[in-house]
Scaffold this active site. Sequence first.
Site, PDB file in Angstrom:
ATOM      1  N   ASP A  83     -12.430  -8.527   4.839  1.00  0.00           N
ATOM      2  CA  ASP A  83     -13.695  -8.542   4.079  1.00  0.00           C
ATOM      3  C   ASP A  83     -14.333  -9.926   4.196  1.00  0.00           C
ATOM      4  OD1 ASP A  83     -13.460  -5.908   3.183  1.00  0.00           O
ATOM      5  OD2 ASP A  83     -14.125  -6.445   1.147  1.00  0.00           O
ATOM      6  N   ASP A 119      -6.406  -6.690   4.507  1.00  0.00           N
ATOM      7  CA  ASP A 119      -7.508  -6.070   3.760  1.00  0.00           C
ATOM      8  C   ASP A 119      -8.448  -7.149   3.235  1.00  0.00           C
ATOM      9  OD1 ASP A 119      -8.973  -4.061   2.375  1.00  0.00           O
ATOM     10  OD2 ASP A 119      -7.953  -4.671   0.522  1.00  0.00           O
ATOM     11  N   TYR A 170       0.832  -1.209   0.000  1.00  0.00           N
ATOM     12  CA  TYR A 170       0.000   0.000   0.000  1.00  0.00           C
ATOM     13  C   TYR A 170       0.862   1.253   0.000  1.00  0.00           C
ATOM     14  CZ  TYR A 170      -4.664  -1.950   0.870  1.00  0.00           C
ATOM     15  OH  TYR A 170      -5.869  -2.576   0.756  1.00  0.00           O
ATOM     16  N   LYS A 222       2.782 -15.540   3.751  1.00  0.00           N
ATOM     17  CA  LYS A 222       2.928 -16.383   2.553  1.00  0.00           C
ATOM     18  C   LYS A 222       4.419 -16.669   2.407  1.00  0.00           C
ATOM     19  CE  LYS A 222       1.305 -18.258  -1.313  1.00  0.00           C
ATOM     20  NZ  LYS A 222       0.426 -19.433  -1.358  1.00  0.00           N
ATOM     21  N   ASP A 237      -3.435 -18.220   1.882  1.00  0.00           N
ATOM     22  CA  ASP A 237      -4.467 -18.919   1.087  1.00  0.00           C
ATOM     23  C   ASP A 237      -5.194 -19.937   1.950  1.00  0.00           C
ATOM     24  OD1 ASP A 237      -2.025 -20.270   1.218  1.00  0.00           O
ATOM     25  OD2 ASP A 237      -2.129 -21.087  -0.814  1.00  0.00           O
TER      26      ASP A 237
END
Length: 368
Positions: free
Chosen positions: A256, A252, A143, A196, A228
């Site tokens: 959600d 982020d 970001y 990851k 994942d």
Amino acid sequence: MSTFNIVTLPGDGIGPDIVREACKVLNKIGELYGHKFNITEKRMGGIAIDMDGTSLPQDTIDACLKSDAVLLGAVGGPKWDHLPNGDRPEKGLLGIRGALKLYANLRPAVLFKQLQHTSPLKPEIIGEGLDILVVRELTGGMYFGEKANSPAYDTTKPDAWASDLEKYSVYEIERILKTGFEAAQKRDHRLCCVHKANVLESSRLWRAVFERVKKDYPDVETSEMYVDNAAMQLVRNPRQFDVIVTSNIFGDILTDEASQVAGSIGMLASASLGAGTLGLYEPIHGSAPDIAGKNLANPIATILSLPLMFRYSLGLMKEADAIDKAINDVLDAGYRTGDIFTPGLNDESKKVGTKEMGDLIVKALKKI
Ligand code: IPM
Ligand code: MG
């Protein structure tokens, strides 16, 4: 009597509708407990682009820096999606996070017992409910990393390119992990670090720092997961999680997902914190321009931002509990905005609008 300076950034779409209701609740708490809340409204997002020519005016940053806490509604809308100068309402949001150095984003995903059927997961998976806290790093990673693109930003040229740098320092990783561990110590003492590391160098650093920092918290049971797999586990068995700590981009996406698992996105609030007590509080949902100004939005997520603000920035613990209780009482009494109304299950006569929901919560508030 204490005085608190609160800046509101209602923003765009339904932002002003829901922040208005939260301010009513704030004022009522002031009345009940004898506090004075000086509320100053400032502009950020699309409204600031329209009126000030920039998504984040300096005057807004200055006011926020001087405040005790900031309450944000929502920003964005199709109107500002393709501005020639590249400004966007979301740039204002990222800008204020950066300017206030709010590196820790706390996003609780809680399923209210009255709303258990709103989770899309089967009852046998969701069980007695859900209470996860995602701690998302908020001022680093891709970001805020270096952005670059080839001189010719031309989609017809196959070798044109663009990149966002995912870069983290030990310092940045360590401080967010500490936030996560301290939160876990106040909850169920379980923490899962999501990364990851099987692919990304930056995640391998996260994992290494995690291995070191976790030794300082022997009372917290730790685990780690590839992002994942974490995305899958959140729908397969969400109750295995207590606190999840992760990077900006992974957080982020996972928040959600967690918000949907927890039922309505209209019920979830978040806190963005830095090194001091100043924090920014906001519902996690967006600006929903299609229902703006129609008295349809659910103000509860924004009102729920206040208990977070009270606990993390203002030290008003009883006042925070009073708001939580009022919301629970109103839900127990069967009142629902459209987004949490289930035909056949809820009473049609108790389907209410934004303003009515705000009024009901104000009325239910009692000093405890
Ligand atoms: C969020 C939002 C923001 C983000 C956008 C609006 C910039 O999705 O707060 O999760 O990506 O951080
Ligand atoms: Mg998001």
